[in-house]
Enzyme design. Structure first.
Site, PDB file in Angstrom:
ATOM      1  N   LYS A   1       0.846  -1.039  -0.011  1.00 37.76           N
ATOM      2  CA  LYS A   1       0.250   0.037  -0.094  1.00 37.76           C
ATOM      3  C   LYS A   1       0.862   1.192   0.009  1.00 37.76           C
ATOM      4  O   LYS A   1       1.863   1.176   0.298  1.00 37.76           O
ATOM      5  CB  LYS A   1      -0.901   0.039   1.310  1.00 37.76           C
TER       6      LYS A   1
ATOM      7  N   ASP B   1      -1.784  -1.357  10.547  1.00 40.35           N
ATOM      8  CA  ASP B   1      -1.991  -1.439   9.193  1.00 40.35           C
ATOM      9  C   ASP B   1      -2.766  -2.663   8.588  1.00 40.35           C
ATOM     10  O   ASP B   1      -3.331  -2.568   7.501  1.00 40.35           O
ATOM     11  CB  ASP B   1      -0.759  -1.202   8.334  1.00 40.35           C
TER      12      ASP B   1
END
Length: 269
Positions: free
Chosen positions: A8, A133
């Site tokens: 990401k 995350d």
């Protein structure tokens, strides 16, 4: 059974406050990119972890993939031991969430392999116990995130009409150190609003609070960002607390740049 955890990037990141638990509140935009590891799991007589590709630091017993298995096994004792092989390709300590992705994909793989029937919300809850995350990689769609990053709201953001350049110079930025360099504060405008503007307007308004202190400590990172802009990037920034730098370019118009041979460079066209 094999899956391919992706990385990401953070399209902007603001640290908005310090929490009583010692963590920080933030707001960011998570955006998935197809730079992938490979994670294979085979039923085995004992729980094992091995890796290839980029060396994975630390004790194998503490790897997030092992912890993900143990977390599920505590609630589902019928889980049989597995041999885990991770082919590591996503740079480590780069702000790309590679370890978090591996853990989240491990949860999803086990859910499917052993037909546990866990819905997405339950997987997100397990993932949150592994790292801030990790929940994003269960959703794995563009998200506006707050809290420690685990409170997510899916947003409409399609950047498939652009190309991406991702550069990691091998610098490791200590996340704890990076947070200590910041004074949390409330941003004037929310990233959720700013990210809806045209990409061509992001350069001067979509910011990452970590860039200023990290660039002061590692000037090469700022130089990489400027080189991207000089080569035609529409928007460039550091991901997370660093040290990967990404650039968004017009479709199929990434310039050929002679980077240092030690850099890891990825192009997503």
């Amino acid at each position: 059974m094999i899956v391919f955890p992706n990385c990401k990037i953070n399209l902007g990141l603001h640290v908005t406050g310090r929490r009583p638990d010692g963590f920080h509140d933030l707001e960011t935009i998570f955006y998935p990119l197809p730079v992938n590891d490979a994670l294979e799991v085979i039923t085995h007589t004992q729980l094992q972890f091995e890796s290839s590709g980029i060396p994975v630091p630390g004790d194998a017993a503490d790897n997030l993939c092992i912890r993900a298995f143990q977390l599920l096994q505590a609630d589902f004792p019928q889980l049989q031991p597995v041999n885990i092989h991770l082919l590591k390709n996503i740079p480590i300590g780069a702000g790309l969430g590679g370890g978090s992705a591996d853990a989240a994909f491990m949860l999803q793989l086990l859910n499917q392999k052993y037909q546990l029937g866990l819905p997405e919300a339950a997987l997100v809850n397990y993932a949150a116990q592994l790292g801030s995350d990790c929940p994003f990689f269960v959703v794995n769609k563009p998200c506006y995130a707050t809290g420690r990053g685990e409170i997510m709201e899916e947003i409409t953001l399609d950047l498939s009409g652009y190309s991406f350049l991702l550069v990691h110079p091998g610098i490791h930025v200590n996340t704890g150190w990076a947070f200590k360099q910041l004074i949390p504060g409330t941003p004037v405008h929310s990233l959720r609003e700013m990210i809806q503007l045209p990409v061509e307007e992001w350069k001067d308004i979509v910011t990452n609070d970590f860039e200023a202190p990290v660039f002061r400590a590692h000037s090469v990172l700022g130089a990489i960002k400027e080189q991207m802009y000089a080569s035609g990037a529409i928007y460039a920034a550091m991901s997370g607390s660093g040290s990967a730098i990404f650039g968004i370019y017009p479709k199929n118009k990434i310039a050929d740049i002679l980077w240092d041979a030690s850099y890891r460079v990825f192009t997503i066209r």
